[in-house]
Design a protein around this motif. Structure first.
Motif, short mmCIF file in Angstrom:
data_model
loop_
_atom_site.label_atom_id
_atom_site.label_comp_id
_atom_site.label_asym_id
_atom_site.label_seq_id
_atom_site.Cartn_x
_atom_site.Cartn_y
_atom_site.Cartn_z
N ASN A 250 0.81 -1.23 0.00
CA ASN A 250 0.00 0.00 0.00
C ASN A 250 0.84 1.27 0.00
N ARG A 251 1.67 1.40 -1.00
CA ARG A 251 2.43 2.64 -1.16
C ARG A 251 2.82 2.77 -2.63
N ASP A 252 3.42 3.91 -2.97
CA ASP A 252 3.89 4.09 -4.34
C ASP A 252 4.97 3.06 -4.65
N ALA A 253 4.96 2.58 -5.87
CA ALA A 253 5.85 1.48 -6.23
C ALA A 253 7.31 1.89 -6.39
N ARG A 254 8.16 0.94 -6.03
CA ARG A 254 9.58 0.95 -6.37
C ARG A 254 9.85 -0.37 -7.07
N GLY A 255 10.66 -0.35 -8.10
CA GLY A 255 10.97 -1.59 -8.77
C GLY A 255 12.29 -1.52 -9.49
N VAL A 256 12.65 -2.60 -10.15
CA VAL A 256 13.90 -2.64 -10.91
C VAL A 256 13.60 -3.13 -12.31
N GLN A 275 9.32 -4.19 -6.45
CA GLN A 275 9.94 -4.66 -5.21
C GLN A 275 9.16 -4.22 -3.98
N ASN A 276 8.54 -3.07 -4.10
CA ASN A 276 7.77 -2.56 -2.97
C ASN A 276 6.62 -1.74 -3.53
N GLY A 277 5.53 -1.67 -2.80
CA GLY A 277 4.39 -0.89 -3.25
C GLY A 277 3.63 -1.57 -4.37
N THR A 278 2.72 -0.80 -4.96
CA THR A 278 1.92 -1.31 -6.08
C THR A 278 1.98 -0.31 -7.23
N LEU A 279 2.36 -0.84 -8.38
CA LEU A 279 2.43 -0.01 -9.59
C LEU A 279 1.08 -0.05 -10.29
N ARG A 280 0.60 1.12 -10.72
CA ARG A 280 -0.71 1.19 -11.36
C ARG A 280 -0.65 1.95 -12.68
N ILE A 281 -1.59 1.61 -13.52
CA ILE A 281 -1.71 2.36 -14.77
C ILE A 281 -1.99 3.82 -14.42
N SER A 311 6.89 -8.18 -5.91
CA SER A 311 7.41 -9.40 -6.55
C SER A 311 6.67 -9.76 -7.83
N VAL A 312 5.90 -8.85 -8.37
CA VAL A 312 5.21 -9.14 -9.63
C VAL A 312 5.99 -8.52 -10.79
#
Ligand code: GDP
Ligand code: MG
Length: 368
Positions: A250-256, A275-281, A311-312
């Motif tokens: 439940n936060r803004d996404a971070r990813g690689v 890696q963290n949070g949820t990425l949205r369109i 992890s998605v």
């Protein structure tokens, strides 16, 4: 706190180091010319020479994105992210294909996996994410960019070939990244297979199997005959459980970025592992020197999705340019995302100019 070497302070004040050492001695501070003294001491001794010291503000990197701490209560378990490593021809690709073919159930939407650089499988109702790029090149490239995405490394060692140079390299990479290793002793179907010999060799490199009192899980498998795969995956889940891998959905996404390319029809396409949070369109993101608004997301089954949690892996569209594998993606306000990306490009440019200048100087010196 900041410190300065006595000799550097002296040269800044245009006095000799000996003079400064002497003054320090009279103040009751024993210091050699190479010794570092703290700011307060430096300021004090400088004032004796009639010089005022000013403390500079710490270096701020305008392109750095501040880390947001998560409340421990907000953390939820997330699936482990696994990399397959090992010597060439020991069966990394075969193992990845075998896992993909046996553990993606046909009744799931899509059924057939898309090659987007990473995929999720199900084992006993739990998910495991595999990075599709075997080998340590990808691993090192990402680490070099400061991104750590792997939670567990599966080290593939062919039972008929044993420990080879790239096996040792893989062990060292995983160790320096502090990533737990599970050994898959592959090709046990082969007549020349000798798993015990492999274990002996691995012990020489610090991987001691459980039956010898160590804590490295070693699973005999055959990627070709699909043997031992369940056992391997169950052990991955076991290690993941011990590691207590968590993230805050439940936060803004971070990813690689796992991989990226320019697609003729769709423009820049990048696979992000959240890696963290949820990425949205609709999210505005910065990603290395690129930025944009997430226009569409496609999962590893080829389905269009609206969001992707921890992890998605998802393929995203909407970046202004192609990022590099290992680049960190962060959701930010649109303006901020753009200005950070632009500042990074500017930085790269000045770095290039600087390194050019150095090499010209070098050249000049050589001519002289
Ligand atoms: P990679 O270089 O580590 O990705 O290795 P590959 O997956 O390309 O495999 C190298 C060769 O070993 C191929 O010819 C595979 O068919 C073969 N191979 C992989 N796994 C097995 C196995 O479990 N048993 C046998 N007999 N052959 C295997
Ligand atoms: Mg391969």
């Amino acid at each position: 706190p900041e410190s300065i070497a006595v000799k550097d302070l002296a040269s800044k004040m245009s006095y000799t180091a000996a003079e400064v050492v002497k003054k320090l001695f009279m103040m009751g501070v024993m210091a050699t010319i190479n010794q570092e003294i703290d700011f307060d001491t430096a300021a004090l001794v400088a004032s004796e020479f009639g010089v005022t010291c000013e403390e500079l503000p710490p270096d701020v990197d305008p392109t750095e994105i501040p880390e947001v701490e998560d409340d421990p209560k907000s953390l939820k378990l997330r699936p482990p992210v696994v990399t397959v490593m090992g010597h060439v021809d020991h069966g990394k690709t075969s193992l990845l294909d075998c896992i993909r073919n046996t553990h993606v159930s046909a009744h799931e939407a899509g059924g057939i996996t898309q090659h987007i650089g990473a995929y999720q499988v199900n084992c006993k109702g739990k998910k495991i994410v595999f990075l599709d790029t075997p080998g340590h090149e990808a691993f090192t490239a990402m680490r070099a960019r400061g991104a750590q995405i792997t939670d567990i490394a599966i080290l593939v060692v062919a039972a008929d070939d044993g420990v080879m140079p790239q096996t040792v390299e893989a062990i060292n990479h995983a160790k320096s990244a502090e990533v737990p290793i599970i050994v898959a002793i592959n090709k046990i179907d082969k007549p020349g297979a000798n798993p015990d010999h492999v274990k002996q060799e691995l012990m020489e490199h610090g991987l001691v199997p459980e039956e010898y009192g160590g804590d490295t899980i070693m699973v005999p498998v055959s990627a070709k005959k699909q043997l031992g795969i369940d056992d391997l995956l169950e052990n991955v889940l076991l290690v993941a459980e011990v590691e207590e891998l968590k993230a805050n959905p439940n936060r803004d996404a971070r990813g690689v970025i796992v991989e990226a390319k320019l697609d003729k029809g769709r423009g820049p396409v990048a696979t992000v592992l959240v890696q963290n949070g949820t990425l949205r369109i609709g999210d505005s993101v910065v990603c290395g020197t690129t930025y944009g608004k997430v226009r569409a997301m496609v999962d590893d089954r080829g389905n269009n999705v609206k969001k992707a949690g921890p992890s998605v892996p998802v393929e995203i569209l909407g970046l202004n340019d192609v990022p590099e594998a290992g680049d960190v993606l962060a959701v930010l306000e649109e303006k901020q995302a753009r200005s950070i990306a632009e500042a990074r490009i500017e930085r790269q440019r000045t770095k290039l100019i600087k390194s050019k200048k150095v090499s010209l100087d070098d050249l000049f010196q050589q001519i002289q």
